[in-house]
Scaffold this motif. Structure first.
Motif, short mmCIF file in Angstrom:
data_model
loop_
_atom_site.label_atom_id
_atom_site.label_comp_id
_atom_site.label_asym_id
_atom_site.label_seq_id
_atom_site.Cartn_x
_atom_site.Cartn_y
_atom_site.Cartn_z
N UNK A 77 0.82 -1.22 0.00
CA UNK A 77 0.00 0.00 0.00
C UNK A 77 0.85 1.27 0.00
N UNK A 78 2.07 1.14 -0.58
CA UNK A 78 2.96 2.30 -0.74
C UNK A 78 3.30 2.99 0.57
N UNK A 79 3.19 2.26 1.69
CA UNK A 79 3.49 2.87 2.97
C UNK A 79 2.42 3.81 3.48
N UNK A 80 1.25 3.77 2.87
CA UNK A 80 0.08 4.51 3.31
C UNK A 80 0.34 6.02 3.52
N UNK A 81 0.64 6.73 2.45
CA UNK A 81 0.85 8.17 2.56
C UNK A 81 -0.43 8.89 2.94
N UNK A 108 1.70 -0.68 -5.38
CA UNK A 108 0.89 0.53 -5.52
C UNK A 108 -0.57 0.14 -5.34
N UNK A 109 -1.05 0.30 -4.16
CA UNK A 109 -2.43 -0.04 -3.81
C UNK A 109 -2.79 0.76 -2.57
N UNK A 110 -4.08 0.80 -2.25
CA UNK A 110 -4.50 1.46 -1.03
C UNK A 110 -4.44 2.96 -1.04
N UNK A 111 -4.08 3.57 -2.16
CA UNK A 111 -3.96 5.04 -2.18
C UNK A 111 -5.32 5.71 -2.00
N UNK A 112 -6.35 5.12 -2.58
CA UNK A 112 -7.64 5.81 -2.55
C UNK A 112 -8.25 5.80 -1.15
N UNK A 113 -7.92 4.82 -0.34
CA UNK A 113 -8.46 4.81 1.01
C UNK A 113 -7.66 5.72 1.95
N UNK A 114 -6.51 6.20 1.50
CA UNK A 114 -5.74 7.18 2.27
C UNK A 114 -6.08 8.60 1.84
N UNK A 115 -6.87 8.73 0.78
CA UNK A 115 -7.34 10.04 0.33
C UNK A 115 -8.70 10.32 0.98
N UNK A 116 -9.31 11.44 0.64
CA UNK A 116 -10.69 11.70 1.05
C UNK A 116 -11.55 10.65 0.35
N UNK A 117 -12.10 9.74 1.10
CA UNK A 117 -12.73 8.57 0.51
C UNK A 117 -13.98 8.90 -0.31
N UNK A 118 -14.54 10.04 -0.10
CA UNK A 118 -15.75 10.42 -0.82
C UNK A 118 -15.46 11.33 -2.01
N UNK A 119 -14.47 12.19 -1.87
CA UNK A 119 -14.29 13.24 -2.87
C UNK A 119 -12.94 13.19 -3.59
N UNK A 120 -12.18 12.11 -3.46
CA UNK A 120 -10.85 12.10 -4.06
C UNK A 120 -10.91 12.16 -5.59
N UNK A 122 -8.13 11.97 -9.28
CA UNK A 122 -6.83 11.51 -9.75
C UNK A 122 -5.74 12.51 -9.38
N UNK A 123 -6.07 13.79 -9.45
CA UNK A 123 -5.09 14.83 -9.11
C UNK A 123 -4.64 14.72 -7.66
N UNK A 124 -5.51 14.27 -6.78
CA UNK A 124 -5.14 14.10 -5.38
C UNK A 124 -4.09 13.00 -5.20
N UNK A 125 -4.16 11.97 -6.04
CA UNK A 125 -3.26 10.83 -5.92
C UNK A 125 -1.92 11.07 -6.61
N UNK A 126 -1.91 11.96 -7.59
CA UNK A 126 -0.72 12.09 -8.44
C UNK A 126 0.55 12.46 -7.69
N UNK A 127 0.53 13.37 -6.70
CA UNK A 127 1.81 13.67 -6.01
C UNK A 127 2.45 12.43 -5.39
N UNK A 128 1.67 11.59 -4.74
CA UNK A 128 2.22 10.36 -4.16
C UNK A 128 2.66 9.40 -5.27
N UNK A 129 1.86 9.29 -6.31
CA UNK A 129 2.20 8.43 -7.45
C UNK A 129 3.54 8.85 -8.05
N UNK A 130 3.73 10.15 -8.25
CA UNK A 130 4.96 10.63 -8.86
C UNK A 130 6.18 10.33 -7.99
N UNK A 131 6.01 10.43 -6.68
CA UNK A 131 7.12 10.08 -5.77
C UNK A 131 7.49 8.62 -5.92
#
Length: 203
Positions: A77-81, A108-120, A122-131
């Motif tokens: 889960x990418x260390x759950x950022x 690379x999994x679990x990113x969406x549950x570490x974001x705002x689960x209702x309103x996330x 793709x742009x919210x995930x991209x900074x972590x993805x790019x890292x």
């Protein structure tokens, strides 16, 4: 115990072990003597270890990588950022240090549950993805679904579609590495007939 599991029904499919370290309160749980004894037994039987920690526990994962350079490891889960708050600085430092150990790959999994689960988005995930892409590179990243937990934040279909979007512009070889090649190499899975895997096992 491990020998019984390996020798038992389906034991040949056992490739890696995982413990929910994220729920352990001891900040050095992975370095406890009993735990390290179990990790040595895991290594000695040719198995890998799935490291499930939260962002504030990445120092444990780094020490594990340092102490067990011959134990294949995957950061789950990418260390759950902390994507919901975009509080990524400490997580990024930990991920880059961990990625400095070539026997460690990242799921690379679990990113969406570490974001705002209702309103996330793709742009919210991209900074972590790019890292992750910058730190590990495509050939040390593997796709994961985090199903059924992903259902808490939009579900499998939305996550898969988001990964497709994030992969836009990638080469066919890099896409294959993330979607199949890294996992096939790490877990020692059989290749699909007629398909080659250019990834090297993380051993």
């Amino acid at each position: 115990m491990l020998d019984r599991l390996i020798a038992g029904p389906g034991g040949g499919y056992l490739r890696s072990l995982r413990h929910l370290v994220q729920g352990e309160r001891d900040p050095a749980w992975l370095q406890l003597p009993d735990v390290e004894r179990g990790l040595r037994a895991t290594r000695d039987r040719g198995l890998g270890y799935d490291v499930l920690v939260r962002d504030h526990q990445l120092d444990q994962a780094i020490r594990l990588a340092e102490r067990f350079p011959d134990l294949p490891q995957v950061l789950d889960h990418a260390g759950k950022p902390d994507i919901a708050r975009q509080d990524l600085a400490k997580w990024e430092r930990g991920v880059r240090l961990l990625a400095g150990h070539p026997h460690v790959v990242c799921k690379v999994s679990g990113l969406i549950t570490e974001a705002d689960r209702t309103h996330w988005t793709t742009a919210d995930l991209r900074p972590a993805w790019d890292v992750l892409v910058s730190a590990f590179g495509p050939d040390r990243l593997m796709f994961g679904s985090d199903w059924p937990v992903a259902n808490l934040a939009g579900g499998w279909n939305r996550w898969a579609a988001t990964v497709d979007e994030l992969l836009t512009g990638w080469s066919a070889g890099d896409v294959h590495a993330l979607l199949a090649g890294t996992a096939t190499a790490f877990y020692g899975l059989p290749l699909v007939p007629g398909e080659s895997n250019t990834n090297t096992p993380s051993t």
